[in-house]
Scaffold this motif. Structure first.
Motif, mmCIF file in Angstrom:
data_model
loop_
_atom_site.group_PDB
_atom_site.id
_atom_site.type_symbol
_atom_site.label_atom_id
_atom_site.label_comp_id
_atom_site.label_asym_id
_atom_site.label_seq_id
_atom_site.Cartn_x
_atom_site.Cartn_y
_atom_site.Cartn_z
ATOM 1 N N CYS A 230 0.851 -1.194 0.000
ATOM 2 C CA CYS A 230 0.000 0.000 0.000
ATOM 3 C C CYS A 230 0.882 1.237 0.000
ATOM 4 N N ARG A 232 -0.364 4.185 0.910
ATOM 5 C CA ARG A 232 -0.985 5.168 1.795
ATOM 6 C C ARG A 232 -0.338 5.124 3.175
ATOM 7 N N ALA A 233 -0.806 5.987 4.058
ATOM 8 C CA ALA A 233 -0.041 6.230 5.284
ATOM 9 C C ALA A 233 -0.901 6.192 6.541
ATOM 10 N N CYS A 234 -1.919 5.342 6.567
ATOM 11 C CA CYS A 234 -2.783 5.263 7.749
ATOM 12 C C CYS A 234 -1.922 4.829 8.948
ATOM 13 N N PHE A 236 -2.497 3.536 11.775
ATOM 14 C CA PHE A 236 -2.864 2.364 12.578
ATOM 15 C C PHE A 236 -2.564 1.055 11.850
ATOM 16 N N CYS A 237 -2.158 1.131 10.580
ATOM 17 C CA CYS A 237 -2.173 -0.065 9.729
ATOM 18 C C CYS A 237 -0.767 -0.619 9.492
ATOM 19 N N MET A 239 0.159 -2.249 6.982
ATOM 20 C CA MET A 239 0.533 -2.120 5.567
ATOM 21 C C MET A 239 1.017 -0.717 5.213
ATOM 22 N N SER A 240 0.817 0.228 6.100
ATOM 23 C CA SER A 240 1.105 1.633 5.803
ATOM 24 C C SER A 240 2.572 1.855 5.447
ATOM 25 N N ALA A 273 -4.514 -5.280 -0.621
ATOM 26 C CA ALA A 273 -4.892 -4.415 0.501
ATOM 27 C C ALA A 273 -5.440 -3.089 -0.016
ATOM 28 N N ARG A 301 -12.002 1.492 -1.662
ATOM 29 C CA ARG A 301 -11.889 2.798 -0.997
ATOM 30 C C ARG A 301 -12.996 3.711 -1.520
ATOM 31 N N ASP A 326 -12.995 3.630 9.186
ATOM 32 C CA ASP A 326 -11.832 3.553 10.080
ATOM 33 C C ASP A 326 -11.657 4.777 10.964
ATOM 34 N N LYS A 338 -6.347 8.561 7.428
ATOM 35 C CA LYS A 338 -7.155 7.636 6.629
ATOM 36 C C LYS A 338 -7.455 8.226 5.249
#
Ligand code: SF4
Length: 484
Positions: A230, A232-234, A236-237, A239-240, A273, A301, A326, A338
């Motif tokens: 992924c 992206r930069a969440c 909590f995740c 995969m970020s 993901a 998404r 989320d 998110k």
């Protein structure tokens, strides 16, 4: 075994409903276990890929076994394809996806009459190999149980393991030959420190399943990967891209995806993901639908749902939409990066409703840092407003800070506070929106286990020996020095 004791129909002959089962003979036998029932295993693309790759060499056959519906594996298990005993295998392997899978591995090894601890299984016992998504979180969680851990993505390590098994004269030679032989391979008995998680080069991507089944949770879907990682930069995740184990985003070319889809597959599950971040996702779905398959996406998404993509998904059988919010308010979603706003959710729901979709399921979390009661009021207001367009349900789980993420060191919200927020949300929704909560105490247990390193495996052994219910787990983690 508590949460791990999942109901399944795998006590009957589940393979009778499967297309693509590999039945062959070869001198080297690998028993590939899944610490959950068949229907879960058959819906794991990672598990399917191991099964397929290990059956590609003439000298090796790989057959599967699963946790049964009792969750304890009471009888000595045999493989499902030909019925060879697990104890007669040349290697035993497991794919682990979540914290609770650790106790499933313990249960399966004990049901085979084997010690779960690698240090107690002698040279004459087949090596135990463990891989899967949980190793990205922390490979130490399973290292006491394993002779070999495949840390991270396994495409490069899997053929190396298979070929070493065919060539090595004994277990010691097998383990020595694997040490450092491919990215992500870890032999805990030889190296104290695990390697970095492996990332598969994009040329080798486009993982695809061996089978599909009417008994799988993802019923009659041929699973194939469209993206990995992924961008992206969440916060909590796991995969970020902001984690210290970040998995870079890779998109599989459309042609490569199409070429692996069998003409007789009833449905196609595109996996990733961040699958809707694929630059050609709408074209890919459209081409698959034109070939006559149903299509399902593993995640959507809200800000990537376009008219074109929705039209193709509806033509491919989509009847309800699942989106992740989320975070219960705009400010909380912003605080965890998110990148999904109220406007995104409304736009997605409007597009979906215009194309005939009648149901939407949202995912959200309670207990994010800084959350207030007012955030529940905002979420309830949003859900009720969305329900003016179509039928809405909300699946809510407690936020679990995971190792390696920017929020790893934030303590999980205490259980009374989480229960208060869940009760508040239920009251605010007042039967207008269906709410599906996940048990906060099992989320709390996931949090504890995820941060325990190798002590998690010892706790799982003790919890299993006392039945595996929540109370047994709570005592077991306390005995490993964790504050209950
Ligand atoms: S929550 Fe989804 S979008 Fe965010 S980093 Fe994780 S996989 Fe990517």
């Amino acid at each position: 075994m508590g949460k791990g004791r999942r109901k399944a129909n795998d006590d009957s002959d589940v393979l009778a409903g499967e297309v693509g089962t590999i039945r062959r003979t070869a001198p080297i036998r690998i028993a590939l276990g899944y610490p959950a029932p068949y229907k879960v295993a058959a819906s794991s693309l990672g598990y399917q890929v191991v099964y397929r790759i290990w059956n590609e060499a003439p000298a090796v056959v790989c057959e599967r076994f699963f946790l049964d519906s009792t969750g304890r594996g009471k009888k000595a298990p045999v493989t499902r394809e030909s019925g060879f005993s697990i104890q007669s295998a040349h290697a035993i392997a497991f794919s682990v996806a979540s914290e609770m899978d650790i106790i499933g591995v313990v249960a399966l090894l004990e049901s085979c009459g084997l010690s779960p601890l690698s240090s107690k299984r002698g040279d004459g016992v087949a090596p135990v190999i463990i891989g899967g998504p949980l190793t990205i979180l922390d490979p130490r969680l399973v290292s006491p149980l394993a002779d070999v851990v495949v840390v991270g993505e396994g495409e490069e390590a899997l053929p190396v393991i298979r070929d070493a098994l065919a060539d090595a004269p004994d277990k010691r030679a097998f383990l020595t030959s694997l040490d450092g032989a491919a990215p992500g391979l870890w032999i805990p008995a030889l190296d104290d420190e695990p390697p970095l998680a492996a990332h598969t080069p994009v040329d080798l991507l486009g993982a695809f399943a061996a089978t599909w089944s009417k008994h799988a949770e993802l019923k009659d879907l041929f699973l194939i990967e469209a993206t990995r990682g992924c961008q992206r930069a969440c916060s909590f995740c796991v995969m970020s891209r902001r984690t210290d184990r970040a998995s870079p985003f890779r998109a599989v070319p459309v042609e490569r995806v199409l070429q692996h889809i069998p003409a007789n597959a009833p449905g196609v599950g595109l996996v990733g993901a961040a699958v809707t971040d694929h630059p050609d996702i709408a074209q890919m779905v459209d081409l698959i639908v034109r070939r006559g398959h149903r299509v399902s996406l593993s995640s959507i998404r809200a800000d990537r749902l376009t008219e074109q993509l929705t039209r193709s998904l509806v033509a491919g059988g989509l009847k309800s939409l699942t989106l992740a919010a989320d975070g219960s308010s705009e400010s909380l979603r912003r605080s965890v990066n998110k990148g999904i706003t109220k406007d995104h959710l409304f736009k997605a729901v409007t597009i979906a409703a215009a194309h005939g979709i009648r149901r939407i399921k949202l995912y959200s979390m309670v207990g994010l840092p800084g959350e207030q009661d007012e955030d529940m009021e905002e979420l309830a207001g949003l859900l009720k407003a969305l329900s003016a367009h179509l039928s809405v349900s909300i699946a809510v789980q407690a936020f679990v800070p995971k190792p390696g993420t920017p929020l790893a060191n934030v303590p999980m919200q205490d259980l009374p506070a989480i229960r208060h927020r869940l009760q508040m949300l239920r009251r605010l929704l007042a039967g207008k929106v269906r709410m599906i909560p996940t048990s906060p105490r099992w989320s709390w247990l996931d949090w504890k286990i995820a941060h325990m390193g190798e002590r998690a495996a010892y706790a799982a052994m003790e919890a299993h020996s006392h039945g595996g219910a929540f109370a047994a787990w709570k005592r077991a983690i306390a005995n490993q020095g964790e504050k209950p």
